[in-house]
Design an enzyme around this catalytic site. Structure first.
Site, PDB file in Angstrom:
ATOM      1  CG  ASP A   1      60.695  22.964  92.640  1.00  0.00           C
ATOM      2  OD1 ASP A   1      61.301  23.426  93.433  1.00  0.00           O
ATOM      3  OD2 ASP A   1      60.284  21.913  92.725  1.00  0.00           O
TER       4      ASP A   1
ATOM      5  CG  ASN B   1      62.915  25.458  95.089  1.00  0.00           C
ATOM      6  OD1 ASN B   1      63.525  24.441  95.607  1.00  0.00           O
ATOM      7  ND2 ASN B   1      61.572  25.980  95.440  1.00  0.00           N
TER       8      ASN B   1
ATOM      9  CD  GLU C   1      60.357  22.043  97.704  1.00  0.00           C
ATOM     10  OE1 GLU C   1      61.579  21.632  98.383  1.00  0.00           O
ATOM     11  OE2 GLU C   1      60.624  22.562  96.552  1.00  0.00           O
TER      12      GLU C   1
END
Lengths: 335, 623, 593, 177
Positions: C320, C278, C194
């Site tokens: 994701d 991801n 992230e």
């Protein structure tokens, strides 16, 4: 007398211009030009007829006034004759409208021709008061991201996808095509097929806030070789600083507020909020066509953007003169 | 003549300011409307002058972008909402009852209420403007720019609420006019004999009734989006910015015809009077008016050709937009034939009508040009459009309005305006107008977009902008001449004849200025030009009581007398109700609770306003 | 609970059960002593305990043997490790390691170690400052700290043997995974998908902590250690430098693909299998192309790190779906022949059965409601993305199932060779998703999407599913009110243990899922239960209770339930969690009286 | 009418679009705690705080910056994520605008990065003003009701204000030796 002036002034005004709807430089704009000429002629004639009718009415009135009897004349028998003239006049109007409507539909159909497979794919995303331009490519690693500039190959259609990050803008390069709005939440499309090389200018045409007036875009149409050369240059990463001052300039860029918003491909800076500066020096103008691109203007723009474009989202940056000079020197080296 | 004295006492207002605020006399309210609308016209004009001064030279620094955005938003909003529609309704409020031959407008207290709401709306938006809280997103405020995220503060809320004020006022007057024209015409004035001005006001009022709700809905949605975070226009959560455009332009285009149709009525009246003959092609004119009324609702998408709507849909709107040229063409033809076959006298009103012919036709034709989708993609949102709508709005409505002002000024005040000053006003206005707006066609074609607070020097637009600025000052001078003319005429003592132009319509049968009760006896009509055919033998119908305000209700089509109707007495409560509604509207800009608590003063005012009168003097003795 | 239908199938299976012997007899020694040396119990990641003192019959009488408070009340995701009558526990940040002496009553602390990680690392930990446990091998204990260091401790004294700094928090890198020790190498990976981190798997020498090899998840082939021995099964994975050409220019440098999940090792083929997370940012339109080697599974030679094959679960991942879940190595009878396969319950909602040698996908079937993809095309191996669920910039796309944390997040399933079932603890959530432009500033989140999650079809938010990989269908399932975010363990005694987010530690019958026993612990359970034989020869079951992680963020981080997009949308699905549990950090160990 | 006039008069300050030149960095951070030895000597807040806090334009810019500078990555739309929730009344390091400015500028030990030099002071003030509005501590007529994106929280204009009170200062007690 009126329509003569009308078209005379237009010619006098000159159909040449960097941002001129009558200086046709593409299939689309010349098609629209055809509708314009049709409209000019038909409406001009209708206007002429109306003015002749008015002239006749005033001339008759002056003559009748000379006869000077002021009786309130009952409706003369002559009305029946004029009723026929009214019917003819209505028929003429309907005919004129059919001609105009037909001409407009035909040109509209010409413009709405289908997708051309070998068209160049470009995506333009408008933000408050600048344009992000991406040249898409089947191989993702060949995509090019630049700002406030559109480079097109001549004689080859370009399919433009239009999006907005915030409010409604309108993409308009009068010499190449009509305008199409960029509306948040949807994608609009436009096709440009330039037929002449050269440089033109487009501007946002839908009121979009404080700096709507300073949201322009430089458009350059290259020949095939020139376009390929430009593409190759744009795909290259940013030039590494080759002098100590430029290295210091790059250090200033990376450590101060610039890297939070701007991208220079090849360095760690990849902020997406502001325009991509990888090839800043190769551009023709600064701040979405508002300023000329030279060292002095760039320095002034970095330290006091609100002086030039009040309301812009670019913040004022407080840098001592030497570090600012180094930064500008580095940015101007990014051809 | 005790009936005259008796009527005078019955219809009189209380003396002094108490009577001034409580009056329900359509003439006093009409005059107030006209003066207020004219003041807003002058203020809008001054805003335009500042804008033109800023644009006189490239990279001008007269005003910054924020101030300029407020200027053009206020100019557009006050011209469209505070001047154009209200002034046309003001003329109608004054003239329609007289032209119908009745003693007052229907729902006179609603008439007073509509004026106060209109006044308070205008005061609110100008107070906001002077407090730097004026609108800044243009007169049609596209979302999401006008949405909660991109227009911080309360500027757009005040604008949206101003729309609510002016639309309530416009709807009220529209209802009054429809009822007056359909139910209170003089006996014998069948629909076939009704003057064309009444036809145009009837069609206009119906258009107001059908168009205004769309924009009130849109502006209420906008206020809710900005105040309580609803998602009507939030593209992400399923709303749509184009919802605003559809709702606004569904009202927007009929709005400009609401401004334009009364002008057509005025042109018909002036042409008929000054051509010294009944108007040619009366049926064609009436059918064209009605056709324009219907067509106006079918072409709003031509404002949205660039938004990427499906091309097939756009083509329908091209056709609809072009069709509207037919009724206009027919009307122009009929008026010109009327002039050509009559014995016209070229005094100021007729000069303004001639000016109307020249400018409106040009504006109409540039409008037809923009009906074509491909061409509109080049012309939309450029100065070409600015030129077009000034040609059709100023040319199409303001010229006939000034003509009508000169024409009906003796009726309003009993004094005729000076003719030479009138001619000066016209020629200055006409020349200034063309010098201002014709170069804008060229600037637009050369790529100058609309609403730009400045422009670069090397685009070749400098010459045209300079010409426009010079022209705008010329228009300002013509307005000064006009104001001086009005003031001097009002101050002078010599009065004009009751029917100085020897006009055929009924309003000239009453005195100038008319008595409080307009007509001592209800006139009876036998032709469409009553004062020309039965000049002195105008029939009269007696039987209305003169000890209480009464009007004659007649049938809609044949205008056959039906019943005698008692009119409400003057009352201060419409003003109180309007104040209550103003408190509610302004309060609800800041908190939704404002609607709840604001409704209380409004409810009190409205209750007392509609409280039935118990004792009707002499009613019981009625058989 | 569809138990009736399953009962008949059960009888048949028991007969065939014998053939599913766990692959790895090699560590027999560990088996008899009933130890739990690594979070996955064995290199095949079965989480199967060979102990059978606790059976379906007597599980009802389980009692607390002892408890221990870690003193840290964040998400306890670790698995207690038991070697040589000592239990080792790693706490969330500040990652304290405790060694508990099981031989003495009440298991007092033998020693504890404080690595003092950098406090600022908490700011770049996307989903709670967690740690998934340590691993003990060769007399050393290996674990990672939040600020990106791998540390080895001497098991006897608790002194630090070596410490290697691998991650840089200023670029958003943290380390939360449990290492894996294979031969003389410790395999660790970074987290930070992230934050636009560039993912890697690193092998360190167990003795010195020196870096042996590092395989990046994006970039040129030499960085990804792709060489001549790389033979992917599917065409779209073949090509030169796909780690760069399937990305917009320079985007692979902030392309994610971090390695924060589970690694398995197959000694026969000497390959390790691990998943990459991801691609960054979540906004897929900002990274056109397949975004190779993210959201896929790598097979690498453990000695050299050379990639043998790769399969991408989610090319150009839209939601994701980190592909870091556990890879259970089993031999399954498929179409008549016994195939050496990996069973992978993947975040995109499918259970994949993949051939261990070639990477060919033998089957992929949904174990939870899925509408983001319309199925997996077995010829090309690519998922068919559902066009009306494609995220678009500036538009909220509604009702996408499964959600970003996936049908099942990192919490590992357990495989029982006796019943031939995979016990999958997972969530049943759907979400609304809006993509937007993501701005990259190193060290700050680089997400570019806003999410709101809510309960999926049926209204229950969690499920324990017993999945039959041979018949490729659900044998039985237990619906839970809250998402099931704990790991599972299954024992030869035929008992499955799992925990719920409001603190219940449950035991159910492995054959038909009949509830046997449950105990209310102090806080929600997102830890991994384990079972071991204590010094007294009895079977013990241990679990760490302490709510947190992505699912428990509202309690661990004291977030505000009024913001539906908080914790990347999870708060909208767990607004009631604050009333159902409080933060905690306690170890519970159970045994028969 | 008097009430309306007063309201609109107060509006001038709210509506000013002041585009400033480069701003000097914030002054010394105000003390975190009210506890002062000796007779308490209150430290006057930075005057610029009020200028940004009451201005709708600055709060609007703060809303844009909250997303552009990735604050929503850790604080979501005020509800919190890796970072604490900003829409409640609990403030570990002070909840008035000067303290929020100091938290953004200096960073905080448990994971709040220091944005000094990375975000110009003027924009830090704007961010601080927007953060104040998340907990309803800003006048309701200067606050945008929602953003043009996903609907996450109740509208800012309808949020009852929660005056800042102290939060638990040690979020993560280090267990005793």
């Amino acid at each position: 007398m009126r329509p003569a002036i009308f078209s005379a002034i237009l010619l006098l005004a000159g159909c040449r211009g960097r941002q001129n709807a009558l200086d046709f430089a593409s299939d689309q704009s010349s098609a629209i030009g055809d509708v314009w000429h049709l409209m000019l002629v038909v409406c001009g004639v209708m206007y002429l007829l109306m003015m002749l009718l008015l002239g006749w009415a005033i001339w008759r009135a002056l003559k009748a006034r000379a006869a000077s009897h002021d009786a309130r004349t009952a409706a003369p028998g002559v009305d029946r004759k004029w009723r026929a003239a009214l019917a003819a006049w209505s028929a003429l109007i309907v005919l004129g409208l059919f001609v105009l409507a037909g001409g407009s539909f035909l040109v509209d159909r010409r413009l709405a021709r289908g997708e051309d497979p070998n068209a160049l794919q470009v995506r333009i995303t408008a933000s408050e008061w600048w344009w992000q331009v991406e040249y898409l490519d089947p191989a993702p690693s060949h995509t090019i991201v630049t700002a406030n500039e559109l480079h097109l190959p001549v004689d080859r259609p370009t399919h433009v996808e239009l999006r907005s990050n915030d409010v409604i803008h309108s993409f308009w390069v009068p010499n190449l095509n009509g305008k199409t709005d960029l509306i948040p939440g949807r994608s609009n499309f436009q096709t440009l097929t330039p037929r002449r090389t050269g440089r033109w200018r487009g501007q946002c045409a839908e009121f979009c806030g404080l700096e709507h007036a300073r949201m322009a875009m430089d458009v350059t149409v290259h020949d095939a070789a020139g376009f390929a050369e430009w593409q190759a240059a744009q795909r290259a990463l940013a030039k590494a600083p080759d002098t100590p001052r430029r290295t210091e300039g790059q250090h200033v860029f990376m450590t101060s507020t610039c890297a939070s918003c701007h991208t220079i491909a090849g360095t760690d800076a990849s902020g997406k909020v502001g325009p991509d500066l990888t090839h800043l020096a190769s551009r023709h103008s600064l701040a979405a066509g508002a300023l000329p691109l030279d060292a002095k203007t760039l320095a002034a723009w970095i330290s006091q953007p609100h002086a030039e474009k009040p309301g812009t989202n670019m913040p004022a940056t407080d840098l001592p003169p030497d570090r600012l000079g180094a930064l500008v020197d580095y940015l101007m080296s990014l051809r | 003549m005790n009936t005259a004295r008796e009527l005078d006492a019955t219809w009189a207002d209380a003396p002094g300011w108490r009577g001034w605020i409580a009056t329900v006399d359509h003439k006093r309210i009409g005059r107030r409307y006209l003066v207020t609308a004219f003041v807003f016209f002058i203020m809008g004009g001054i805003l335009a002058l500042v804008m033109r001064t800023q644009l006189a030279y490239p990279n001008g620094h007269v005003v910054g972008p924020d101030r300029y955005n407020q200027l053009f938003s206020m100019h557009g909003s006050s011209m469209m909402f505070l001047f154009a529609v209200p002034v046309m309704e003001a003329v109608a409020v004054y003239i329609v009852p007289l032209m119908c031959g009745t003693r007052n407008i229907a729902f006179p207290r609603l008439n007073a209420f509509s004026y106060w709401i209109y006044l308070f709306g205008g005061i609110m938006i100008y107070a906001a403007f002077f407090l730097n809280v004026g609108p800044e997103t243009g007169w049609f405020s596209y979302v999401p720019l006008a949405g909660p995220q991109f227009s911080p503060g309360k500027r757009t809320d005040f604008w949206a609420q101003m729309i609510t004020f002016t639309e309530v006022a416009a709807l009220a007057v529209a209802i009054e006019l429809i009822v007056t024209i359909l139910k209170m015409r003089a006996p014998g004035m069948t629909l076939a004999r009704m003057p064309l001005f009444l036809w145009s006001m009837l069609v206009t009022s119906f258009m107001v009734v059908f168009a205004m709700p769309a924009v009130m809905l849109a502006s209420s949605f906008l206020i809710m989006d900005r105040l309580v975070g609803t998602h009507y226009y939030n593209a992400a959560e399923g709303g749509d910015p184009l919802l605003w455009q559809h709702l606004f332009w569904f009202f927007g285009h009929p709005e400009v015809y609401i401004i334009f149709l009364p002008a057509l009525g005025m042109v018909s009246s002036i042409t008929q009077t000054f051509a010294r003959r009944p108007v040619f092609g009366r049926l064609a004119l009436v059918v064209s008016l009605v056709a324009t009324g219907f067509l106006a609702f079918g072409l709003w998408v031509h404002h949205m050709f660039a938004t990427g709507l499906p091309r097939m849909g756009n083509s329908f709107y091209t056709a609809a937009s072009m069709m509207i040229a037919l009724p206009s063409g027919v009307q122009i033809f009929c008026w010109m034939v009327t002039l050509g076959t009559g014995r016209p006298k070229f005094s100021t009103p007729l000069l303004f009508v001639i000016g109307f012919f020249i400018t409106f036709v040009l504006g109409g034709l540039t409008g037809v040009m923009q009906a074509s989708v491909p061409l509109d993609l080049q012309l939309h949102d450029t100065y070409f459009v600015v030129a077009h709508f000034h040609y059709v709005l100023i040319g199409g409505s303001v010229f006939p309005l000034f003509g009508a002002f000169f024409y009906w000024f003796p009726k309003f005040t009993g004094k005729a305006l000076n003719e030479t000053a009138g001619k000066w006003t016209f020629w200055l206005f006409f020349t200034g107008f063309n010098v201002t707006f014709f170069p804008m066609h060229i600037a637009g074609l050369q790529g100058m977009p609309r609403r730009v607070y400045t422009y670069p020097g090397d685009m070749g637009w400098g010459l045209w902008n300079l010409m426009s600025t010079a022209g705008s000052y010329l228009i300002a001078i013509s307005m000064l001449v006009f104001i001086v003319n009005v003031v001097r005429t009002l101050r002078s003592r010599e009065t004009a004849a009751e029917n100085p132009w020897d006009a055929p319509d009924l309003e000239w049968a009453a005195a100038s200025p008319p008595a409080k009760y307009n007509f001592a006896a209800v006139p009876v009509v036998t032709s469409d030009t009553p004062l020309w055919t039965e000049r002195d033998a105008l029939g009269a119908l007696s039987g209305l009581r003169d000890d209480r305000p009464e009007v004659l209700i007649t049938s809609a089509v044949e205008a056959a007398p039906q019943i005698r109707w008692g009119m409400p007495s003057p009352s201060v409560w419409p003003l109180v109700t309007a104040l209550g509604l103003t408190v509610m509207f302004v309060w609800s800009i800041f908190t939704p609770w404002g609607i709840v608590w604001g409704a209380i003063p409004f409810a009190i005012g409205a209750t007392v306003w509609f409280w039935p009168k118990r004792s009707q003097p002499g009613l019981e003795s009625e058989s | 609970m569809r138990q009736g239908a399953g009962r008949v199938a059960r009888a048949l299976l028991l007969v065939a059960g014998a053939s599913f012997m766990p692959v790895l007899a090699q560590e027999a020694g560990v088996q008899e002593k009933g130890e739990w040396p690594m979070p996955a119990h064995d290199l095949a990641s079965t989480r199967y305990s060979p102990l059978d003192e606790i059976t379906a019959a007597n599980a009802g009488k389980l009692k607390v043997a002892f408890t221990f408070s870690t003193g840290v009340d964040r998400g306890q995701e670790a698995a207690p490790i038991v070697v040589d009558s000592t239990m080792y526990i790693v706490s969330p940040y500040p990652n304290i390691v405790y060694a508990l002496d099981l031989t003495r009553e009440g298991a007092p602390v033998k020693w504890s170690f404080r690595p003092q990680p950098d406090a600022a690392a908490q700011g770049v930990a996307c989903c709670d400052v967690v740690n998934r446990g340590a691993v003990v091998a060769g007399g050393k204990l290996f674990f990672n700290t939040l600020d990106g260091q791998t540390i080895a401790l001497d098991v006897a004294t608790g002194k630090q043997a070596w410490r290697t700094k691998l991650g840089d928090i200023n670029r958003g890198e943290t380390m939360t995974m449990a290492p894996l020790v294979v031969k003389d190498k410790v395999l660790v990976g970074n987290s930070g998908g992230e934050f636009g981190v560039r993912g890697w798997l690193t092998a360190l020498d167990t003795a010195t902590g020196k870096l042996v090899w590092r395989a990046y998840s994006t970039g040129p082939d030499k960085d990804v250690l792709i060489g001549p021995s790389f033979k992917p099964f599917y065409a779209s994975d073949k090509g030169k430098d796909l780690g760069m050409t399937t990305w917009p220019p320079e985007a692979w440098k902030t392309g994610g693909g971090s390695v924060w999940g589970w690694i398995s090792y197959d000694p026969e083929s000497n390959l390790v299998f691990y998943g990459t997370a991801n691609p960054g940012p979540w906004n897929a339109e900002q990274r056109p192309g397949d975004n190779k080697w993210t959201a896929g599974i790598f097979a690498r030679d453990v000695d050299t790190g050379e990639a043998r094959w790769f399969y991408q679960f989610s090319p150009h991942d839209l939601y994701d779906y980190d592909a870091i879940n556990e890879n259970v190595l089993v031999d399954l009878p498929i179409d008549g022949t016994t195939r050496k396969v990996i069973v992978r319950p993947e975040r995109n909602g499918y259970v994949y059965v993949i051939d261990r040698a070639s990477g060919e996908v033998l089957s992929a079937d949904p174990f939870s409601p899925v509408n983001s993809t319309l199925g997996i095309d077995l010829e090309t191996g690519r998922p068919r993305y559902n066009p009306d669920k494609q995220p678009r910039m500036g538009k909220v796309v509604r009702d996408i199932c499964p959600t970003a944390p996936g049908a099942k997040d990192w919490n590992p399933s357990a495989w029982s060779p006796d019943t031939g079932l995979l016990y999958i603890p997972h969530a049943n959530l759907c979400m609304d998703w809006e993509s937007m432009q993501a701005n990259y500033i190193a060290g700050t989140p680089y997400v570019g999407a806003e999410v709101r999650m809510y309960a999926g079809p049926g209204g229950h938010r969690g499920v324990l599913t017993a999945w039959d990989p041979v018949r490729r269908r659900i044998a039985w399932e237990i619906k839970e009110d809250l998402p099931v975010w704990s790991g599972t363990v299954v024992t030869r005694g035929g008992v499955v243990f799992y925990g719920t987010m409001d603190g219940w530690f449950k035991a159910v019958d492995a054959k038909d899922g009949k509830p046997l026993w449950k105990f209310k612990t102090g806080s929600g359970i997102i830890g991994q239960p384990v079972s071991y034989r204590g010094p007294d020869g009895h079977q013990y079951v241990a679990v760490l209770s302490g709510v947190g992680g992505w699912a428990g963020a509202i309690v661990a981080g004291n977030l505000d339930p009024r913001d539906g997009t908080a914790a990347k949308g999870m708060v909208n699905a767990t607004t009631d969690l604050k009333q159902k549990t409080q933060p905690g950090g306690t170890l519970y160990v159970f045994a028969l009286p | 009418m008097a009430a309306c006039i007063a309201l609109t008069l107060g509006g001038c300050e709210r509506e000013k679009r002041d585009f400033t030149g480069p701003q000097p960095p914030g002054g010394p951070a105000p003390p975190l705690v009210g506890l002062q030895p000796g007779t308490p000597s209150p430290v006057p807040p930075d005057p610029r705080g009020a200028r940004y806090e009451n201005n709708a334009y600055h709060i609007g810019q703060g809303q844009n910056l909250f997303r552009w500078m990735n604050c929503n990555g850790c604080h979501a739309n005020g509800g919190g994520d890796a970072g604490p929730a900003l829409m409640d009344g609990e403030w570990r390091y002070g909840g008035d605008i000067d303290h929020i400015y100091a938290s953004i500028d200096q960073g905080r030990p448990n994971g709040m990065p220091s944005f000094r030099g990375k975000i110009p002071p003027e924009q830090i003030w704007q961010l601080a003003a927007y953060v104040r509005s998340l907990s309803g501590n800003i006048r309701k007529d200067a606050v945008p009701s929602r953003s043009e994106g996903m609907s996450a929280t109740p509208p800012l204009t309808r949020r009852e204000s929660e005056p800042p009170k102290g939060g638990d200062p040690a979020p993560n007690q280090e267990p005793q030796r």
